[in-house]
Design an enzyme around this catalytic site. Sequence first.
Site, mmCIF file in Angstrom:
data_model
loop_
_atom_site.group_PDB
_atom_site.id
_atom_site.type_symbol
_atom_site.label_atom_id
_atom_site.label_comp_id
_atom_site.label_asym_id
_atom_site.label_seq_id
_atom_site.Cartn_x
_atom_site.Cartn_y
_atom_site.Cartn_z
ATOM 1 N N HIS A 300 -12.443 -20.703 -13.150
ATOM 2 C CA HIS A 300 -11.340 -20.871 -12.207
ATOM 3 C C HIS A 300 -11.830 -21.033 -10.768
ATOM 4 O O HIS A 300 -11.430 -21.965 -10.068
ATOM 5 C CB HIS A 300 -10.422 -19.648 -12.329
ATOM 6 C CG HIS A 300 -9.180 -19.712 -11.513
ATOM 7 N ND1 HIS A 300 -8.186 -20.636 -11.730
ATOM 8 C CD2 HIS A 300 -8.749 -18.933 -10.482
ATOM 9 C CE1 HIS A 300 -7.196 -20.443 -10.866
ATOM 10 N NE2 HIS A 300 -7.513 -19.418 -10.096
ATOM 11 N N PHE A 301 -12.665 -20.110 -10.306
ATOM 12 C CA PHE A 301 -13.198 -20.187 -8.942
ATOM 13 C C PHE A 301 -14.503 -20.972 -8.955
ATOM 14 O O PHE A 301 -15.596 -20.418 -8.803
ATOM 15 C CB PHE A 301 -13.383 -18.785 -8.366
ATOM 16 C CG PHE A 301 -12.087 -18.118 -7.992
ATOM 17 C CD1 PHE A 301 -11.378 -18.517 -6.865
ATOM 18 C CD2 PHE A 301 -11.563 -17.090 -8.757
ATOM 19 C CE1 PHE A 301 -10.173 -17.916 -6.516
ATOM 20 C CE2 PHE A 301 -10.362 -16.476 -8.416
ATOM 21 C CZ PHE A 301 -9.670 -16.896 -7.292
#
Length: 324
Positions: A300-301
């Site tokens: 996600h990041f």
Amino acid sequence: MKTLRTTVSIALFAIVTATSYAFASDVKPGEAITLSDTATRYKTVEVNGVDIFYREAGSKNKPTILLLHGYPTSSHMFRDLMADLADDYYVLAPDYPGYGRSEQPPIAEFEYTFDNMAKIVEGFLEELDIKKFSVYLMDYGAPVGYRIATKYPDRVQALIVQNGNAYEEGITEFWNPLKKYWKNPSIENGKPLEEFHKIGGLKWQYTHGVKDISKISPDNWEHDLRHINRKENNEIQLAMFYDYRTNIPLYPKWQKYLRDYQPPTLIVWGKNDNIFPESGAHPYKRDLKNIEFHLLDTGHFALEEKGNEIANYILKFLKKNTIK
């Protein structure tokens, strides 16, 4: 060994002294020495009565890149990217109200909605007199940024989309507990969602899907926990979860903006993201002609593990599209 260290120290001193002399000899008497302006500055500006903290790097004389963060983080997620872009661009990363180091107005006095967050960012751009900009859209940054882009399409020079959804294909089974909460925002339905902004949930968002967890700094979730532990912040996060339902009906409007205005768009998407999976990335290719598309083997990041790669993609893409 002592003699060797002494010899090395003398040699280094001579190099530094000679370099300093050469630098100083180029400066005329009375002339100010101008140092690099690429270092990040940390500032606060009042927007619509709220103190907004932001990070700034680069020269105001260069094209602007606006970086819009996601949940549950802040401008902290862009700390390294800003340094990579600052030689060529003026880079701005604000914290939304209730996030990072921005002020957190009481819920009774401030609407924690995506409409209102977009108004804050719009006011932020007005305060800093930003007329044209490229925008980095990630997670919550996508619905905030697309509201602004559809309102001021001629001001947006390019889009950089990193796990920022605008298509229903990207709303998969992960979202079922949120959909349940959208239908009935009860305490019972909200409790499972609170786990996302507890320490275990925060860590999971940073580490799930990455290839090398040792590259992910624990400072990330500790930094996020600072603002989440503020009084009323749990309720703020639930309010934002509930308001996310307002974004889905806007997807057709955002897609029409993409088709009608064809902003140059760079997709740099963590393909192992369970929150916004790659199924939400591919539909962009339906609506955009000038699109560069990269799926990255991370979560996600994506900036935490693929930051250098993303920075290089951004610099090459914006240069190719003559955004100078």
